[in-house]
Design an enzyme around this catalytic site. Sequence first.
Site, short mmCIF file in Angstrom:
data_model
loop_
_atom_site.label_atom_id
_atom_site.label_comp_id
_atom_site.label_asym_id
_atom_site.label_seq_id
_atom_site.Cartn_x
_atom_site.Cartn_y
_atom_site.Cartn_z
N HIS A 9 -1.72 0.86 -9.74
CA HIS A 9 -2.37 -0.12 -8.86
C HIS A 9 -3.01 -1.25 -9.67
O HIS A 9 -4.22 -1.49 -9.61
CB HIS A 9 -3.43 0.57 -7.97
CG HIS A 9 -3.78 -0.24 -6.76
ND1 HIS A 9 -4.13 0.32 -5.56
CD2 HIS A 9 -3.85 -1.60 -6.56
CE1 HIS A 9 -4.40 -0.63 -4.68
NE2 HIS A 9 -4.23 -1.80 -5.27
N ARG A 14 0.85 -1.19 0.00
CA ARG A 14 0.00 0.00 0.00
C ARG A 14 0.89 1.24 0.00
O ARG A 14 2.01 1.22 0.52
CB ARG A 14 -0.90 0.03 1.24
CG ARG A 14 -2.06 -0.93 1.19
CD ARG A 14 -3.14 -0.53 0.19
NE ARG A 14 -4.28 -1.42 0.21
CZ ARG A 14 -4.51 -2.40 -0.68
NH1 ARG A 14 -3.69 -2.61 -1.68
NH2 ARG A 14 -5.60 -3.14 -0.58
#
Length: 312
Positions: free
Chosen positions: A275, A227
């Site tokens: 992502h 993350r």
Amino acid sequence: MAPLTLAFRSPGDHVEKWRAALASLLPDLNFLSWQEVTDPAAVDVALCWLPPEGWLSSLPNLKLVHSLGAGVDHVLLDKLYPAQVPLVRLVDPHMTRAMTEYVTFQVLRLHLTEPAYRRQQQAGQWKPHTQPRASERRVGILGLGELGAASAASLVDLGFDVAGWSRTPKTLDGVACFSGDDGFQAFLARTEILVCLLPLTPATEGILSAAAFAQMPRGAGLINVGRGRHLVEADLLAALDSGQVSEAVLDVFPKEPLAADHPFWQHERIVVTPHVAALTHPGTASLIVAENLRRLVQGEPWPDRVDLASGY
Ligand code: NAP
Ligand code: GLV
């Protein structure tokens, strides 16, 4: 038990794909997009990514929250999360395969000095670099869960010298396993290419910091697929400037999409991907969700239930 009512909420645009995929598996399921919910008390299950704060607690009879991803930090950001409701995350073998491909590809790129050769090509520069064998390249994986362990196994198959770090001790074939705070320093000290596959929790936030980079061999590479908030961005920029870190591959960011004026976009030693290391595909993920709904109906436990105390 009456047919389940499921409310779907995600900023993405996959609602119709999910509706179709779950309808083919569970014809009795009452599938509603969040805008179609007229009676919040009728909702049994929330299937979601990044639900806005308070939405889940506005569904008073919720029996299950199912994450649309492997990570659940996007759900637990909600300070009003109804703690009595089980939270289950997505563990899809197809996602594991995708992550393994991404990590293997990026490790090979860094191992084979590919970023430097791209820059040299742009400069018209013919300059071979010494190339260690895979067995001489020490790769370290932060997180030895579903995704970390599979990525480690793929790198072991390619002959890399692989280590991993987890919270609790592990034994994995061909992988030097380190754990806990005690094992962190020794893990970093032998890691030339660092891959972050940790969940984002209070214990892991900011773990990719100047202090961590300083313990790695000079010129180490970084691949962050965990993350964005694992990384202290200013520390990475400083480490790239000083040469402590040589190259970084970043797939995740604290704020997505990455702002147009963010310095990472133009940095010659940073590769940005949006992502995409392991995307959720409704076609395969719906099979996992359907199985978890069956468990709800049958009163069976979920193997991938999240421990709310540890946050993953
Ligand atoms: P997982 O199976 O829950 O594994 C998490 C691993 O991290 C476990 O090995 C765990 O240790 C370790 N860990 C957790 N907290 C730790 C701590 N404080 N110190 C040391 N180790 C710690 O998770 P996963 O399915 O592999 O997914 C990992 C993460 O990948 C997700 O949470 C998500 O953030 C990210 N992800 C990214 C993408 C993408 O496209 N970029 C896609 C999917 C997932 P134990 O084994 O001891 O519990
Ligand atoms: C993606 O980042 C996921 O958590 O599945």
